[in-house]
Design a protein around this motif. Structure first.
Motif, PDB file in Angstrom:
ATOM      1  N   UNK A  74       0.794  -1.226   0.000  1.00 30.83           N
ATOM      2  CA  UNK A  74       0.000   0.000   0.000  1.00 30.83           C
ATOM      3  C   UNK A  74       0.820   1.265   0.000  1.00 30.83           C
ATOM      4  N   UNK A  75       1.932   1.276   0.735  1.00 30.61           N
ATOM      5  CA  UNK A  75       2.757   2.472   0.821  1.00 30.61           C
ATOM      6  C   UNK A  75       3.213   2.949  -0.546  1.00 30.61           C
ATOM      7  N   UNK A  76       3.519   2.012  -1.417  1.00 29.94           N
ATOM      8  CA  UNK A  76       4.107   2.382  -2.710  1.00 29.94           C
ATOM      9  C   UNK A  76       3.082   3.033  -3.621  1.00 29.94           C
ATOM     10  N   UNK A  77       1.819   2.702  -3.448  1.00 28.51           N
ATOM     11  CA  UNK A  77       0.766   3.399  -4.200  1.00 28.51           C
ATOM     12  C   UNK A  77       0.639   4.842  -3.707  1.00 28.51           C
ATOM     13  N   UNK A  78       0.668   5.028  -2.402  1.00 26.14           N
ATOM     14  CA  UNK A  78       0.577   6.385  -1.858  1.00 26.14           C
ATOM     15  C   UNK A  78       1.800   7.207  -2.239  1.00 26.14           C
ATOM     16  N   UNK A  79       2.968   6.597  -2.209  1.00 26.43           N
ATOM     17  CA  UNK A  79       4.189   7.296  -2.609  1.00 26.43           C
ATOM     18  C   UNK A  79       4.081   7.793  -4.045  1.00 26.43           C
ATOM     19  N   UNK A  80       3.622   6.928  -4.949  1.00 27.53           N
ATOM     20  CA  UNK A  80       3.497   7.311  -6.352  1.00 27.53           C
ATOM     21  C   UNK A  80       2.457   8.398  -6.535  1.00 27.53           C
ATOM     22  N   UNK A  81       1.326   8.283  -5.827  1.00 27.86           N
ATOM     23  CA  UNK A  81       0.260   9.277  -5.952  1.00 27.86           C
ATOM     24  C   UNK A  81       0.751  10.661  -5.546  1.00 27.86           C
ATOM     25  N   UNK A  82       1.559  10.729  -4.508  1.00 26.40           N
ATOM     26  CA  UNK A  82       2.014  12.017  -3.991  1.00 26.40           C
ATOM     27  C   UNK A  82       3.210  12.566  -4.771  1.00 26.40           C
ATOM     28  N   UNK A  91       5.771  12.930   6.761  1.00 25.98           N
ATOM     29  CA  UNK A  91       5.893  11.498   7.017  1.00 25.98           C
ATOM     30  C   UNK A  91       5.893  11.283   8.525  1.00 25.98           C
ATOM     31  N   UNK A  92       4.706  10.991   9.090  1.00 16.01           N
ATOM     32  CA  UNK A  92       4.586  10.726  10.523  1.00 16.01           C
ATOM     33  C   UNK A  92       4.984   9.272  10.758  1.00 16.01           C
ATOM     34  N   UNK A 107      12.578   5.399   1.072  1.00 12.29           N
ATOM     35  CA  UNK A 107      11.795   5.961  -0.032  1.00 12.29           C
ATOM     36  C   UNK A 107      11.234   7.324   0.350  1.00 12.29           C
ATOM     37  N   UNK A 108      10.780   7.462   1.595  1.00 10.92           N
ATOM     38  CA  UNK A 108      10.269   8.755   2.062  1.00 10.92           C
ATOM     39  C   UNK A 108      11.387   9.798   2.093  1.00 10.92           C
ATOM     40  N   UNK A 109      12.556   9.381   2.539  1.00 10.13           N
ATOM     41  CA  UNK A 109      13.693  10.299   2.585  1.00 10.13           C
ATOM     42  C   UNK A 109      14.104  10.728   1.175  1.00 10.13           C
TER      43      UNK A 109
END
Length: 294
Positions: A74-82, A91-92, A107-109
């Motif tokens: 799931x994280x990777x879909x949100x990363x791509x969307x943003x 990034x909390x 990836x967030x960094x």
């Protein structure tokens, strides 16, 4: 020091001073991706599948796996969307995630997201044996991984005890996301100087919409659109701030991610919107208070 009357005196939104967003925007929007570690050996912070015969069992494989899906897929879909929309993101993150899920934290960094403390492990601050140590460990873990300590903090479940704010400010935190009581930042007093409460959300938060209220996937878009449209209307008189809080295991799933993307597209289609991180919002508000005081 009492939480409400002493730390944060009441102020009506209609009495707030007139602020100016960059570019004379009407609304500042910040998006928060929450990355958490749930330990399989303990009770899950949240569940989707009730236990057989109503008897909780450990290890809780299905509910742990429900969350784990978010960190793996799931994280990777949100990363791509943003990132594909160029949206600055907060990034909390649990401090432990930097070690337990380095691929996610890296990836967030790499995306340039702003790290915000979210406790060391996912669990209420009331259950932490030593809050000072837990806060220190969280800040140290993020600083070591991201290269600088976090300025912001969102407690797991937005929980605080009477001493949490004082301990956070003592450790250099200058804004929090636990107080969902206004559409503009507000100053909270602590024993170590002022703290800002940023406008956060339980209403446009996928935990409430989907995990608690169990609304259909489209509700995130419907509610988020209605929230934004009204704040945009009111922002013609005085700017407003809107938070969008998402979790990989909830809106990172295939049947919901499209509604997050549609909400982001709706917001970005409007002129007079500025996308901010938590730190940028805190700096903007403090700058405006200084301008008005001068």
């Amino acid at each position: 020091m009492s939480v409400l009357s002493d730390r944060v005196p009441y102020q009506a939104i209609i009495d707030r001073p007139k602020l100016r967003l960059p570019g004379d925007a009407r609304v500042a929007v910040w998006v928060i991706v929450n990355a958490e570690e749930w330990r399989m050996e303990g009770a899950m912070p949240r569940t989707v599948l009730p236990p057989p015969m109503g008897q909780p069992l450990l290890p809780d494989v299905p509910n742990w796996s429900w969350h784990e899906y978010g960190m793996r897929s799931g994280f990777w879909r949100q990363l791509e969307a943003l990132t594909s929309r160029g949206i600055p993101t907060t990034f909390a993150v649990n401090g432990s995630v930097c070690e337990s899920y380095p691929r996610v934290a890296s990836a967030a960094k790499e995306a340039g997201w702003e790290f915000m403390g979210h406790g060391f492990l996912q669990g209420p601050m009331h259950k932490v044996t030593d809050q000072r140590d837990a806060i220190s460990r969280t800040i140290d873990a993020i600083a070591a991984f991201a290269g600088k300590p976090p300025r912001g903090w969102e407690s797991p479940g937005l929980t605080e005890t009477d001493e949490t704010l004082d301990l956070l400010r003592e450790h250099g935190v200058d804004h929090v996301a636990n107080w969902v009581f206004d559409d503009l930042p507000e100053t909270i007093a602590t024993a170590h100087g002022p703290m800002l409460a940023l406008p956060y959300t339980v209403e446009t938060n996928d935990v409430v919409v989907h995990a608690i209220q169990q609304q259909p996937a489209a509700e995130f878009l419907s509610r988020g659109t209605d929230q934004f449209d009204r704040l945009y209307q009111e922002g013609a008189d005085n700017p407003r701030c809107m938070a969008i809080s998402i979790h990989p295991y909830l809106t990172g799933v295939p049947h919901r991610i499209g509604f997050v993307e549609a909400l982001l597209d709706h917001i970005q289609a409007h002129a007079g919107v500025v996308m901010m991180t938590a730190g940028e919002m805190a700096d903007w508000y403090r700058g405006e208070m200084t301008r008005l005081a001068g």
